[in-house]
Design a protein around this motif. Structure first.
Motif, mmCIF file in Angstrom:
data_model
loop_
_atom_site.group_PDB
_atom_site.id
_atom_site.type_symbol
_atom_site.label_atom_id
_atom_site.label_comp_id
_atom_site.label_asym_id
_atom_site.label_seq_id
_atom_site.Cartn_x
_atom_site.Cartn_y
_atom_site.Cartn_z
ATOM 1 N N PRO A 1 0.833 -1.199 0.000
ATOM 2 C CA PRO A 1 0.000 0.000 0.000
ATOM 3 C C PRO A 1 0.870 1.253 0.000
ATOM 4 C CG PRO A 1 0.073 -0.949 2.186
ATOM 5 C CD PRO A 1 0.833 -1.879 1.303
ATOM 6 N N PRO A 2 0.337 2.399 -0.420
ATOM 7 C CA PRO A 2 1.144 3.614 -0.369
ATOM 8 C C PRO A 2 1.392 4.029 1.078
ATOM 9 C CG PRO A 2 -1.118 4.115 -0.988
ATOM 10 C CD PRO A 2 -1.011 2.625 -0.943
ATOM 11 N N GLY A 3 2.433 4.847 1.285
ATOM 12 C CA GLY A 3 2.681 5.377 2.621
ATOM 13 C C GLY A 3 3.453 4.428 3.518
ATOM 14 N N ILE A 4 4.170 3.470 2.906
ATOM 15 C CA ILE A 4 5.009 2.588 3.716
ATOM 16 C C ILE A 4 6.147 3.405 4.298
ATOM 17 C CG2 ILE A 4 6.710 0.729 3.562
ATOM 18 C CD1 ILE A 4 3.809 -0.155 3.558
ATOM 19 N N LYS A 5 6.264 3.395 5.610
ATOM 20 C CA LYS A 5 7.393 4.091 6.213
ATOM 21 C C LYS A 5 7.780 3.428 7.521
ATOM 22 C CE LYS A 5 4.564 7.477 8.530
ATOM 23 N NZ LYS A 5 4.350 8.878 8.821
ATOM 24 N N PRO A 6 9.049 3.576 7.869
ATOM 25 C CA PRO A 6 9.501 2.949 9.108
ATOM 26 C C PRO A 6 9.068 3.804 10.292
ATOM 27 C CG PRO A 6 11.302 4.133 8.116
ATOM 28 C CD PRO A 6 10.128 4.286 7.199
ATOM 29 N N GLU A 7 9.374 3.328 11.505
ATOM 30 C CA GLU A 7 9.165 4.144 12.691
ATOM 31 C C GLU A 7 10.007 5.413 12.539
ATOM 32 O OE1 GLU A 7 6.727 3.136 14.808
ATOM 33 O OE2 GLU A 7 7.681 1.805 16.260
ATOM 34 N N TRP A 8 9.575 6.491 13.174
ATOM 35 C CA TRP A 8 10.218 7.785 12.931
ATOM 36 C C TRP A 8 11.708 7.785 13.235
ATOM 37 C CZ3 TRP A 8 12.465 9.802 17.257
ATOM 38 C CH2 TRP A 8 12.002 9.316 18.489
ATOM 39 N N TYR A 9 12.126 6.923 14.195
ATOM 40 C CA TYR A 9 13.547 6.970 14.557
ATOM 41 C C TYR A 9 14.441 6.278 13.536
ATOM 42 C CZ TYR A 9 11.440 2.968 16.982
ATOM 43 O OH TYR A 9 10.687 1.878 17.318
ATOM 44 N N PHE A 10 13.849 5.555 12.571
ATOM 45 C CA PHE A 10 14.661 5.016 11.480
ATOM 46 C C PHE A 10 14.529 5.860 10.217
ATOM 47 C CE2 PHE A 10 13.925 0.918 13.837
ATOM 48 C CZ PHE A 10 15.238 0.771 14.246
ATOM 49 N N MET A 11 13.659 6.885 10.311
ATOM 50 C CA MET A 11 13.323 7.643 9.112
ATOM 51 C C MET A 11 14.534 8.283 8.452
ATOM 52 S SD MET A 11 11.204 8.478 6.952
ATOM 53 C CE MET A 11 9.470 8.424 7.290
ATOM 54 N N PHE A 12 15.467 8.841 9.258
ATOM 55 C CA PHE A 12 16.594 9.557 8.643
ATOM 56 C C PHE A 12 17.446 8.626 7.782
ATOM 57 C CE2 PHE A 12 20.427 8.379 11.076
ATOM 58 C CZ PHE A 12 19.858 7.712 12.152
ATOM 59 N N MET A 13 17.579 7.366 8.218
ATOM 60 C CA MET A 13 18.357 6.416 7.415
ATOM 61 C C MET A 13 17.594 6.036 6.152
ATOM 62 S SD MET A 13 20.290 3.772 9.928
ATOM 63 C CE MET A 13 19.145 3.531 11.265
ATOM 64 N N PHE A 14 16.314 5.755 6.347
ATOM 65 C CA PHE A 14 15.423 5.393 5.243
ATOM 66 C C PHE A 14 15.442 6.479 4.161
ATOM 67 C CE2 PHE A 14 11.058 5.393 3.488
ATOM 68 C CZ PHE A 14 10.897 4.052 3.174
#
Lengths: 351, 140
Positions: A268-281
């Protein structure tokens, strides 16, 4: 009667020895004393996670067929299940935030300097353990969002040079994310990480006890306060507030469970990790496919890996702290890294 | 009692509701929610050609097992299949023409009465309706 029971126990358990240690323990008072409370807050949130985690185990079923339904059951049927589950989710987020703040404050107050190198190293390892808890716990409800975020996260592990493929299959329990992955993440989340956590937290607290609280260089404390009861009671006020905040967040902003993971459905659209992994992602997302002769994602993973190693080694990189001399270079590197992480996180969340 | 003692006492007292508000949800959480009792009072237990004479089957009646026995060409009997002794699931013994619990050798006759062994009470009997090819079992 009460006195004689106490005397009997004291004779065997030797409480007076603990009392001697506690009576001697002082906390220096100065303008940065407030940062000392973050360590106790971190420990408190970990305890909340242990307690709520143990409770969730009474109903959670770690299999691809039943995990999602069992979490649904906890949230909809079990008495206060929604509360326990939401507190566990919220506290995990607050925990990471507090751990990071705790580390940032120790970094800028340079409390890692000799003789507290081991305290710093064990603290950074505890941060990595906390991130491991977050990563493995995210998959356990077995919903679409977590399923694909884990696919992405483990794929990144596959970019690690030399051992990437092995690491990926180790994490996934095979080439793909299946029920086997869920079982692995569950085992890591409820046994391996808690065991490691206890080892390092004991080491960490023992070091804090052995060396006392660090006073930043060039700061003259205005006296001290007793750890017990003065400091501990102030700690306790913070914990009480934390419980209130957690309960309020759990009630007002419950975690969305979403849809059950389906390995044969399109992501589905909007796949994202938890916010604390976001910078790496986000960083890996915006890197070009190749940088010179090297693949972009491999370079990114290597840079983050080196960053993690440097973080562990900070006490040995800042030799000037030992002598109380300022080290503006390190300070500015720290500030730039923090700005980079915040900027990447915001960019990723808005993207 | 001076003011300091009073405040001290008040603060200590305040720890009771705090502890209670944490412990109550935890204690309540441990109690598994009641499984919704099957509200259906009638279920399709079997089809006519499923059982020959002297054969039986265990069917689901809501969340509980039931036992359906074909005792002759056109007569069926149905009971709750949970033994009244210690909750084992009973079976039909065609050699004895009795309902038998293997756990502690309890025997019930074909009216559900406990005739030998430890079971203290008869099995609850259900009503049978054969409509066309289907055997319906209902609770009264």
């Amino acid at each position: 009667m009460k006195q004689s029971i106490y005397a009997w126990l004291d004779e065997r358990l030797q409480f007076y020895k603990i009392k001697q240690v506690v009576d001697k323990k002082d906390v220096p008072v100065h303008k940065h004393t407030i940062w000392y409370y973050l360590g106790g807050m971190t420990l408190f949130l970990f305890i909340v996670q242990f307690v709520t985690g143990m409770l969730l185990l009474f109903y959670y079923k770690p299999s691809a067929e039943e995990a999602f339904e069992s979490v649904q059951y906890i949230m909809n049927e079990v008495y206060f299940g929604w509360l326990i589950h939401n507190i566990h989710s919220w506290a995990s987020n607050l925990l990471i935030a507090v751990v990071v703040l705790h580390m940032v404050s120790v970094f800028f107050l340079r409390a890692y300097r000799k003789p507290r190198e081991v305290t710093w190293i064990s603290g950074v390892i505890l941060l990595f353990i906390a991130l491991g808890f977050g990563f493995t716990g995210y998959l356990l409800p077995w919903n679409q969002l977590a399923y694909f975020a884990t696919a992405v996260g483990t794929e990144m592990a596959g970019s690690v040079p030399f051992i990437g493929q092995w690491l990926l299959e180790f994490l996934r329990g095979g080439p793909d994310i299946t029920g086997a992955t869920l079982n692995r993440f569950f085992a890591i989340h409820v046994w391996i990480l808690p065991a490691l956590f206890i080892i390092f937290v004991v080491l960490h607290l023992y070091q804090v006890q052995a060396h006392g609280m660090s006073v930043p260089p060039q700061i003259e404390p205005n006296g001290s306060m007793k750890f017990y009861p003065d400091f501990l009671l102030r700690d306790a006020v913070g914990w009480l507030i934390a419980i209130g905040i957690l309960a309020a967040l759990a009630a007002l902003f419950p975690w969305e469970l979403g849809e059950k993971a389906d390995p044969f459905a399109p992501a589905p659209p909007g796949i994202k990790p938890e916010w604390y992994f976001m910078f790496m992602f986000q960083a890996l997302k915006v890197l070009p496919a190749t940088i010179g002769p090297i693949a972009g994602d491999i370079l990114g993973v290597v840079v983050f890996g080196i960053g993690a190693i440097l973080l562990v080694l900070i006490p040995f990189l800042d030799k000037r702290a030992e002598h109380g001399q300022p080290n503006p270079t390190l300070k500015w590197i720290g500030i730039v890294v923090i700005i980079f992480i915040i900027a990447m996180t915001i960019w990723g969340e808005l993207d | 009692m001076n003011r300091r003692k009073f405040t001290d006492w008040l603060l200590r007292l305040a720890s009771i509701p705090v502890a209670a508000s944490i412990l109550y949800p935890i204690i309540r959480y441990f109690q598994p929610p009641e499984v919704a009792e099957g509200t259906a009072t009638t279920v399709e237990a079997a089809t006519v050609d499923e059982l020959a004479v002297d054969e039986y089957k265990i069917f689901r009646f809501g969340t509980r097992p039931g036992i359906l026995i074909r005792i002759s060409e056109d007569e069926y009997r149905a009971f709750a299949a949970t033994c009244t002794h210690l909750d084992c699931i009973v079976q039909y013994r065609d050699d004895k023409r009795m309902i038998w619990c293997a756990c502690h050798n309890g025997l019930f006759d074909l009216s559900g009465r406990n005739v030998s062994g430890p079971p203290p009470r008869p099995l609850e009997e259900y009503q049978i309706n054969v409509v066309g090819e289907t055997v319906y079992v209902s609770r009264t």
